[in-house]
Write an enzyme that holds these catalytic residues in place. Structure first.
Site, mmCIF file in Angstrom:
data_model
loop_
_atom_site.group_PDB
_atom_site.id
_atom_site.type_symbol
_atom_site.label_atom_id
_atom_site.label_comp_id
_atom_site.label_asym_id
_atom_site.label_seq_id
_atom_site.Cartn_x
_atom_site.Cartn_y
_atom_site.Cartn_z
ATOM 1 C CG ASN A 180 -5.673 -99.905 55.138
ATOM 2 O OD1 ASN A 180 -5.626 -100.021 53.912
ATOM 3 N ND2 ASN A 180 -6.805 -99.704 55.790
ATOM 4 C CG HIS B 271 -11.925 -96.511 66.039
ATOM 5 N ND1 HIS B 271 -13.157 -95.995 66.378
ATOM 6 C CD2 HIS B 271 -11.905 -96.531 64.679
ATOM 7 C CE1 HIS B 271 -13.835 -95.723 65.277
ATOM 8 N NE2 HIS B 271 -13.102 -96.042 64.239
ATOM 9 N N GLY C 232 -10.588 -90.466 48.793
ATOM 10 C CA GLY C 232 -11.804 -91.276 48.805
ATOM 11 C C GLY C 232 -12.884 -90.547 49.579
ATOM 12 C CG PHE C 233 -16.759 -92.286 49.928
ATOM 13 C CD1 PHE C 233 -17.596 -91.472 49.179
ATOM 14 C CD2 PHE C 233 -16.596 -93.603 49.540
ATOM 15 C CE1 PHE C 233 -18.270 -91.956 48.064
ATOM 16 C CE2 PHE C 233 -17.258 -94.107 48.431
ATOM 17 C CZ PHE C 233 -18.096 -93.283 47.685
HETATM 18 N N1 LIG Z 1 -10.677 -93.509 62.241
HETATM 19 C C1 LIG Z 1 -11.967 -93.615 61.947
HETATM 20 O O1 LIG Z 1 -12.807 -93.425 62.794
HETATM 21 C C2 LIG Z 1 -12.396 -93.927 60.543
HETATM 22 C C3 LIG Z 1 -13.698 -93.674 60.117
HETATM 23 C C4 LIG Z 1 -14.044 -93.945 58.796
HETATM 24 C C5 LIG Z 1 -13.114 -94.496 57.921
HETATM 25 N N2 LIG Z 1 -11.868 -94.770 58.387
HETATM 26 C C6 LIG Z 1 -10.846 -95.342 57.499
HETATM 27 O O2 LIG Z 1 -10.405 -94.358 56.587
HETATM 28 C C7 LIG Z 1 -9.872 -95.009 55.437
HETATM 29 C C8 LIG Z 1 -10.458 -94.371 54.174
HETATM 30 O O3 LIG Z 1 -11.831 -94.639 54.082
HETATM 31 P P1 LIG Z 1 -12.644 -94.153 52.792
HETATM 32 O O4 LIG Z 1 -14.054 -94.472 53.039
HETATM 33 O O5 LIG Z 1 -12.255 -92.760 52.423
HETATM 34 O O6 LIG Z 1 -12.055 -95.170 51.683
HETATM 35 P P2 LIG Z 1 -12.035 -94.959 50.096
HETATM 36 O O7 LIG Z 1 -11.787 -96.286 49.491
HETATM 37 O O8 LIG Z 1 -13.229 -94.186 49.679
HETATM 38 O O9 LIG Z 1 -10.769 -94.031 49.859
HETATM 39 C C9 LIG Z 1 -9.459 -94.431 50.088
HETATM 40 C C10 LIG Z 1 -8.580 -93.641 49.128
HETATM 41 O O10 LIG Z 1 -7.199 -93.929 49.458
HETATM 42 C C11 LIG Z 1 -6.501 -93.886 48.232
HETATM 43 N N3 LIG Z 1 -5.182 -94.505 48.341
HETATM 44 C C12 LIG Z 1 -4.883 -95.819 48.422
HETATM 45 N N4 LIG Z 1 -3.545 -95.978 48.507
HETATM 46 C C13 LIG Z 1 -2.992 -94.741 48.505
HETATM 47 C C14 LIG Z 1 -1.666 -94.255 48.574
HETATM 48 N N5 LIG Z 1 -0.617 -95.073 48.666
HETATM 49 N N6 LIG Z 1 -1.485 -92.921 48.527
HETATM 50 C C15 LIG Z 1 -2.524 -92.072 48.438
HETATM 51 N N7 LIG Z 1 -3.809 -92.473 48.374
HETATM 52 C C16 LIG Z 1 -4.039 -93.805 48.399
HETATM 53 C C17 LIG Z 1 -7.422 -94.613 47.261
HETATM 54 O O11 LIG Z 1 -7.073 -94.370 45.909
HETATM 55 C C18 LIG Z 1 -8.774 -94.041 47.650
HETATM 56 O O12 LIG Z 1 -9.096 -92.891 46.894
HETATM 57 C C19 LIG Z 1 -10.197 -96.497 55.610
HETATM 58 O O13 LIG Z 1 -9.065 -97.188 56.112
HETATM 59 C C20 LIG Z 1 -11.315 -96.471 56.637
HETATM 60 O O14 LIG Z 1 -11.401 -97.701 57.343
HETATM 61 C C21 LIG Z 1 -11.490 -94.500 59.661
#
Ligand SMILES: NC(=O)c1ccc[n+]([C@@H]2O[C@H](COP(=O)([O-])OP(=O)(O)OC[C@H]3O[C@@H](n4cnc5c(N)ncnc54)[C@H](O)[C@@H]3O)[C@@H](O)[C@H]2O)c1
Length: 307
Positions: A93, A173, A9-10
């Site tokens: 998650n 966090h 994802g992003f």
């Molecule tokens: N720690 C931090 O500071 C921080 C900062 C930003 C985002 N995040 C977290 O990171 C995570 C991802 O964010 P994002 O914006 O990339 O979300 P997103 O929805 O753009 O991407 C998530 C990806 O995970 C994939 N996915 C789901 N289940 C899966 C599995 N079993 N195996 C492999 N891939 C799988 C999805 O298909 C998707 O492509 C979120 O939980 C977000 O809250 C954390």
């Protein structure tokens, strides 16, 4: 170095891009969505001649392709939507993080894990429990991001370059982030001499809520440029190219009077993972806040291993 980024994802795709663009590692990008990581990796490989990088990047849906990874960055999972807290993501998650860890561990038994999926502190603990890896090889990304956000806000407030601002946040966090005003400097001058107490509090509050501010603006999805930069910075430190300690979610074994819990603390990273937790000189108030954050995470993690 070989780095697997789980989740395309992003956050996952921008992390992968930063790693190859900086020549830090060859990257395997994986996701459950068929074609997504393959398409992204193909696109990134075609940018190599223009940007000028050499490491390969492949996309896959098969964990066999991730074997032999030195570092695995876990970004798979749902991001927040407007109005959600990070803890609202726990149930969904946890299942995803458990599943991906079970899948990559057999092929990469010596990897270092960087958890990114939210809620961060709890997902780091879960990745540690499920992998069974030594605690120093499992850590979470949050402090580098929270500190970067604080540094950016301080720079904006004072109209200076973000490069002359140093600041660090510890703790969890989220709500229990622990900013360290006494350790923040601008061009070497203590921040507290440059802004009044009310401004400090406003900057800290905006930092604590920075993720929600972006979620509110985007309306769909959450931040990824600063998060991916922060995850890549941790990989850089593991590769040995960062001298200073980074604030990371690490397993404490008595440091700061905190035992057997993951919490944000400054740490030196190396090819062994968390090589050393650095004990800064904290005052009573800072110590109390850090210990309270650790206890909050401990309480939330009590049921996480069974999710
Ligand atoms: N720690 C931090 O500071 C921080 C900062 C930003 C985002 N995040 C977290 O990171 C995570 C991802 O964010 P994002 O914006 O990339 O979300 P997103 O929805 O753009 O991407 C998530 C990806 O995970 C994939 N996915 C789901 N289940 C899966 C599995 N079993 N195996 C492999 N891939 C799988 C999805 O298909 C998707 O492509 C979120 O939980 C977000 O809250 C954390």
């Amino acid at each position: 170095m070989r780095v697997t980024v789980v989740g395309s994802g992003f956050v996952g795709q921008t992390t992968a891009m930063r790693l190859v663009e900086r020549g830090l590692a060859e990257v395997v990008l994986i996701d459950i969505v068929e074609g997504l990581p393959q398409g992204l990796a193909l696109d990134m490989r075609q940018s190599a001649p223009v940007v000028g990088f050499e490491p390969n990047i492949v996309g896959t849906n098969d964990y066999a392709d991730t074997a032999g990874s030195d570092v695995v960055v876990i970004t798979a999972g749902f991001p927040r939507q407007p109005g959600m807290t990070r803890m609202d993501l726990l149930g969904k998650n946890a299942g995803i993080v458990r599943d991906v860890v079970e899948r990559f561990v057999p092929g990469s038994p010596n990897a270092i894990i960087i958890a990114v999926t939210n809620p961060l502190d709890e997902m780091t603990f879960l990745a540690s429990e499920v992998s069974g890896f030594p605690k120093e090889r499992v850590m979470g990304m949050a402090g580098v991001l929270d500190s970067a956000r604080l540094r950016a806000f301080i720079a904006e407030e004072l109209g200076v370059s973000p490069l002359v601002v140093e600041a660090m946040t510890l703790g969890s966090h989220g709500e229990s982030m622990v900013p360290l005003p006494r350790h923040a400097t601008v061009d070497g001058k203590p921040l507290a001499e440059l802004v009044d107490e009310a401004t400090l509090e406003r900057l800290f509050a905006r930092t604590r809520d920075a993720g929600a501010e972006i979620v509110g603006l985007l309306k769909k999805g959450s931040a990824y440029y600063a998060p991916s930069a922060s995850a890549a910075r941790m990989v850089e430190a593991i590769a040995g190219s960062v001298d200073e300690p980074l604030p990371v979610c690490a397993w404490c074994t008595g440091q700061y009077g905190i035992d057997d819990v993951y919490v944000g603390v400054p740490a030196r990273l190396s090819s062994r993972g968390v090589a050393e937790i650095v004990e800064l000189d904290l005052n009573e108030g800072e110590l109390t806040a850090l210990r309270a954050a650790a206890e909050g995470i401990r309480a939330k993690c009590a049921d996480v291993a069974s999710l």
